[in-house]
Design an enzyme around this catalytic site. Structure first.
Site, PDB file in Angstrom:
ATOM      1  N   HIS A 198      44.274  77.541  36.526  1.00 34.21           N
ATOM      2  CA  HIS A 198      44.256  78.235  37.819  1.00 34.21           C
ATOM      3  C   HIS A 198      44.513  79.728  37.619  1.00 34.21           C
ATOM      4  CE1 HIS A 198      45.844  74.230  39.634  1.00 34.21           C
ATOM      5  NE2 HIS A 198      44.609  74.374  40.083  1.00 34.21           N
ATOM      6  N   LYS A 242      50.175  63.979  53.709  1.00 38.08           N
ATOM      7  CA  LYS A 242      50.051  63.798  52.259  1.00 38.08           C
ATOM      8  C   LYS A 242      51.240  64.385  51.506  1.00 38.08           C
ATOM      9  CE  LYS A 242      44.994  63.843  52.057  1.00 38.08           C
ATOM     10  NZ  LYS A 242      43.849  64.634  51.594  1.00 38.08           N
ATOM     11  N   ARG A 251      36.141  73.717  35.406  1.00 36.74           N
ATOM     12  CA  ARG A 251      36.518  73.563  33.996  1.00 36.74           C
ATOM     13  C   ARG A 251      35.377  72.963  33.201  1.00 36.74           C
ATOM     14  NH1 ARG A 251      41.713  70.242  35.650  1.00 36.74           N
ATOM     15  NH2 ARG A 251      40.030  69.584  37.026  1.00 36.74           N
ATOM     16  N   SER A 254      46.957  70.062  36.771  1.00 36.98           N
ATOM     17  CA  SER A 254      48.311  69.904  37.315  1.00 36.98           C
ATOM     18  C   SER A 254      48.801  68.485  37.062  1.00 36.98           C
ATOM     19  CB  SER A 254      48.319  70.173  38.822  1.00 36.98           C
ATOM     20  OG  SER A 254      47.903  71.486  39.084  1.00 36.98           O
TER      21      SER A 254
HETATM   22  O1  PNS Z   1      43.637  71.746  44.164  1.00 43.13           O
HETATM   23  P1  PNS Z   1      42.792  70.727  44.877  1.00 43.13           P
HETATM   24  O2  PNS Z   1      43.635  69.548  45.270  1.00 43.13           O
HETATM   25  O3  PNS Z   1      41.562  70.368  44.106  1.00 43.13           O
HETATM   26  O4  PNS Z   1      42.303  71.438  46.232  1.00 43.13           O
HETATM   27  C1  PNS Z   1      41.505  70.763  47.181  1.00 43.13           C
HETATM   28  C2  PNS Z   1      41.563  71.533  48.505  1.00 43.13           C
HETATM   29  C3  PNS Z   1      43.008  71.680  48.926  1.00 43.13           C
HETATM   30  C4  PNS Z   1      40.957  72.912  48.341  1.00 43.13           C
HETATM   31  C5  PNS Z   1      40.777  70.760  49.570  1.00 43.13           C
HETATM   32  O5  PNS Z   1      41.239  69.454  49.616  1.00 43.13           O
HETATM   33  C6  PNS Z   1      40.913  71.386  50.948  1.00 43.13           C
HETATM   34  O6  PNS Z   1      40.334  72.405  51.231  1.00 43.13           O
HETATM   35  N1  PNS Z   1      41.730  70.755  51.812  1.00 43.13           N
HETATM   36  C7  PNS Z   1      41.976  71.225  53.142  1.00 43.13           C
HETATM   37  C8  PNS Z   1      41.315  70.290  54.160  1.00 43.13           C
HETATM   38  C9  PNS Z   1      39.828  70.562  54.272  1.00 43.13           C
HETATM   39  O7  PNS Z   1      39.397  71.646  54.646  1.00 43.13           O
HETATM   40  N2  PNS Z   1      39.010  69.557  53.940  1.00 43.13           N
HETATM   41  C10 PNS Z   1      37.562  69.680  54.028  1.00 43.13           C
HETATM   42  C11 PNS Z   1      36.930  70.030  52.707  1.00 43.13           C
HETATM   43  S1  PNS Z   1      37.172  68.726  51.561  1.00 43.13           S
END
Ligand code: PNS
Length: 173
Positions: free
Chosen positions: A22, A46, A97, A134
């Site tokens: 990151h 969550k 990645r 992570s």
């Molecule tokens: O680090 P991650 O867990 O891969 O991030 C994923 C994240 C948080 C960017 C994604 O789940 C997100 O944007 N969540 C917020 C809810 C949302 O907008 N969902 C619609 C798109 S999946």
């Protein structure tokens, strides 16, 4: 509309905790864009699925990014596109990645573009971080393994504290 006069981007994620992968993507994004906001996306339902609380993740992020002058830290508990609109931002940065990340990322990027007027920009993490995540850092740290080369200092310290064997001064040696 893309707000191209000042190219500001949002780097969203769970950051549970932030890794060197990151950090690599963030440092590259900070060179491209005028300003990058690292935003912890959280969902109250969550919350239990994360190792670190939202506040802990924000503290780690603030410490890990304090040397990057055009980076700030934020959080949001809703849809990413709603956050983008609220903040008047049009560009999402996500890191890749390996090819295996692409399928999931492509789906999210298309869904976000369907939901709101946003563009997703992918930045390839350096290959040395290909295997860092992570979840792997959490796993290794949970067995007291050395994660200092995988995550920034603030994450490593927080992981060590989280998994430190319970200190009980009264216990016999
Ligand atoms: O680090 P991650 O867990 O891969 O991030 C994923 C994240 C948080 C960017 C994604 O789940 C997100 O944007 N969540 C917020 C809810 C949302 O907008 N969902 C619609 C798109 S999946």
């Amino acid at each position: 509309m893309l707000h191209s006069l000042h190219m500001n981007a949002v780097f969203p994620g769970s950051f549970d905790p932030i890794t060197n992968g990151h950090m690599d993507v963030l440092a590259r994004a900070a060179k491209i864009f005028d300003h990058v906001t690292v935003t912890v996306m959280h969902n109250a339902r969550k919350q239990g699925r994360h190792l670190f609380t939202l506040e802990e993740r924000l503290d780690i992020l603030r410490a890990a990014t304090s040397h990057l002058p055009n980076v700030s830290v934020d959080s949001f508990g809703g849809l990413l596109v709603d956050y983008m609109q609220q903040q008047n931002k049009g560009i999402i940065v996500r890191g890749l990645r390996a090819v295996s990340d692409y399928e999931y990322e492509l789906q999210i990027a298309h869904l976000n573009r369907q939901l709101g007027e946003v563009e997703t920009v992918f930045i390839m993490a350096a290959t040395r971080w290909s295997f860092v995540s992570s979840s792997m850092a959490r796993e290794i740290a949970s067995y007291q393994g050395d994660i200092s080369s995988m995550v920034p200092f603030a994450s490593a310290e927080a992981l060590r504290r989280k998994f430190a064997p319970a200190l009980n001064p009264a216990a016999p040696e």
